[in-house]
Design a protein around this motif. Sequence first.
Motif, PDB file in Angstrom:
ATOM      1  N   ARG A  77       0.839  -1.213   0.000  1.00 15.39           N
ATOM      2  CA  ARG A  77       0.000   0.000   0.000  1.00 15.39           C
ATOM      3  C   ARG A  77       0.865   1.252   0.000  1.00 15.39           C
ATOM      4  O   ARG A  77       0.599   2.202  -0.725  1.00 15.39           O
ATOM      5  CB  ARG A  77      -0.948   0.000   1.202  1.00 15.39           C
ATOM      6  CG  ARG A  77      -2.050  -1.059   1.071  1.00 15.39           C
ATOM      7  CD  ARG A  77      -2.960  -1.136   2.270  1.00 15.39           C
ATOM      8  NE  ARG A  77      -3.633   0.140   2.496  1.00 15.39           N
ATOM      9  CZ  ARG A  77      -3.971   0.593   3.707  1.00 15.39           C
ATOM     10  NH1 ARG A  77      -3.714  -0.101   4.782  1.00 15.39           N
ATOM     11  NH2 ARG A  77      -4.587   1.755   3.823  1.00 15.39           N
ATOM     12  N   ARG A  78       1.900   1.270   0.813  1.00 18.50           N
ATOM     13  CA  ARG A  78       2.805   2.435   0.879  1.00 18.50           C
ATOM     14  C   ARG A  78       3.589   2.573  -0.421  1.00 18.50           C
ATOM     15  O   ARG A  78       3.772   3.686  -0.943  1.00 18.50           O
ATOM     16  CB  ARG A  78       3.758   2.267   2.071  1.00 18.50           C
ATOM     17  CG  ARG A  78       4.842   3.319   2.205  1.00 18.50           C
ATOM     18  CD  ARG A  78       4.400   4.469   3.098  1.00 18.50           C
ATOM     19  NE  ARG A  78       5.395   5.519   3.215  1.00 18.50           N
ATOM     20  CZ  ARG A  78       6.187   5.689   4.272  1.00 18.50           C
ATOM     21  NH1 ARG A  78       6.102   4.883   5.308  1.00 18.50           N
ATOM     22  NH2 ARG A  78       7.052   6.679   4.301  1.00 18.50           N
ATOM     23  N   LEU A  79       4.058   1.454  -0.957  1.00 18.45           N
ATOM     24  CA  LEU A  79       4.810   1.485  -2.215  1.00 18.45           C
ATOM     25  C   LEU A  79       3.944   2.070  -3.336  1.00 18.45           C
ATOM     26  O   LEU A  79       4.392   2.938  -4.088  1.00 18.45           O
ATOM     27  CB  LEU A  79       5.285   0.077  -2.597  1.00 18.45           C
ATOM     28  CG  LEU A  79       6.353  -0.526  -1.682  1.00 18.45           C
ATOM     29  CD1 LEU A  79       6.501  -2.013  -1.941  1.00 18.45           C
ATOM     30  CD2 LEU A  79       7.683   0.192  -1.867  1.00 18.45           C
ATOM     31  N   GLU A  80       2.703   1.584  -3.410  1.00 12.86           N
ATOM     32  CA  GLU A  80       1.790   2.063  -4.457  1.00 12.86           C
ATOM     33  C   GLU A  80       1.511   3.560  -4.290  1.00 12.86           C
ATOM     34  O   GLU A  80       1.549   4.321  -5.255  1.00 12.86           O
ATOM     35  CB  GLU A  80       0.481   1.271  -4.398  1.00 12.86           C
ATOM     36  CG  GLU A  80      -0.492   1.624  -5.496  1.00 12.86           C
ATOM     37  CD  GLU A  80      -1.760   0.794  -5.455  1.00 12.86           C
ATOM     38  OE1 GLU A  80      -2.683   1.141  -6.222  1.00 12.86           O
ATOM     39  OE2 GLU A  80      -1.846  -0.171  -4.675  1.00 12.86           O
ATOM     40  N   LEU A  81       1.258   3.989  -3.067  1.00  8.11           N
ATOM     41  CA  LEU A  81       0.979   5.389  -2.787  1.00  8.11           C
ATOM     42  C   LEU A  81       2.159   6.286  -3.193  1.00  8.11           C
ATOM     43  O   LEU A  81       1.976   7.325  -3.834  1.00  8.11           O
ATOM     44  CB  LEU A  81       0.674   5.572  -1.296  1.00  8.11           C
ATOM     45  CG  LEU A  81       0.279   6.969  -0.855  1.00  8.11           C
ATOM     46  CD1 LEU A  81      -1.137   7.273  -1.335  1.00  8.11           C
ATOM     47  CD2 LEU A  81       0.344   7.081   0.650  1.00  8.11           C
ATOM     48  N   GLU A  82       3.360   5.871  -2.821  1.00  8.39           N
ATOM     49  CA  GLU A  82       4.548   6.677  -3.127  1.00  8.39           C
ATOM     50  C   GLU A  82       4.802   6.744  -4.637  1.00  8.39           C
ATOM     51  O   GLU A  82       5.240   7.771  -5.160  1.00  8.39           O
ATOM     52  CB  GLU A  82       5.781   6.120  -2.405  1.00  8.39           C
ATOM     53  CG  GLU A  82       5.708   6.230  -0.888  1.00  8.39           C
ATOM     54  CD  GLU A  82       5.747   7.660  -0.365  1.00  8.39           C
ATOM     55  OE1 GLU A  82       6.254   8.570  -1.064  1.00  8.39           O
ATOM     56  OE2 GLU A  82       5.257   7.900   0.755  1.00  8.39           O
ATOM     57  N   LEU A  83       4.537   5.649  -5.343  1.00  6.61           N
ATOM     58  CA  LEU A  83       4.721   5.664  -6.799  1.00  6.61           C
ATOM     59  C   LEU A  83       3.654   6.537  -7.465  1.00  6.61           C
ATOM     60  O   LEU A  83       3.956   7.272  -8.410  1.00  6.61           O
ATOM     61  CB  LEU A  83       4.689   4.236  -7.365  1.00  6.61           C
ATOM     62  CG  LEU A  83       5.932   3.399  -7.059  1.00  6.61           C
ATOM     63  CD1 LEU A  83       5.724   1.948  -7.446  1.00  6.61           C
ATOM     64  CD2 LEU A  83       7.169   3.965  -7.759  1.00  6.61           C
TER      65      LEU A  83
END
Length: 155
Positions: A77-83
């Motif tokens: 979830r964090r990876l997707e948000l940051e991308l």
Amino acid sequence: MNNSYTVEDAKRKLEHYCAYQERCHKDVYTKLLSMKMIPEAIDVIIVHLIDNNFLNEERFAKAFVSGKFNIKKWGKRRLELELKRRDISSYNINQALKTITDEDYYNAIDQLARKRCNALKETDTFKKKKKLVDYLLYRGWETHLVYDKVNELIP
């Protein structure tokens, strides 16, 4: 410091910028704006960087996911948000997230949760659970995985 660049100077500078570390289009665009380049020049330089493989969003997304997952133990979830924050396409985000195997993903949340749980000095079970849940959610782990793991570690 000289603040005016020719297109050729800017190309060379941005080639080094992109070769040093994977960059996304937004990073490069921001860098060119800070160099006071005009929009037409920015377009020419970005096309040059893409054509010469200095700039590749799919490669950036995979490198970003690999680094943040392996080093910072971020969840999907964090990876997707940051991308998304870096204007990476959904397709490239999904391709990058697919590079994480399920086994590696579950091992990572297990190691992270155990390490944090052992570090928590809280004696109140409810408060300890809340601190661990907050810690894991902040790092972008999916809610159901977080609660399953916390309930497994703190009965």
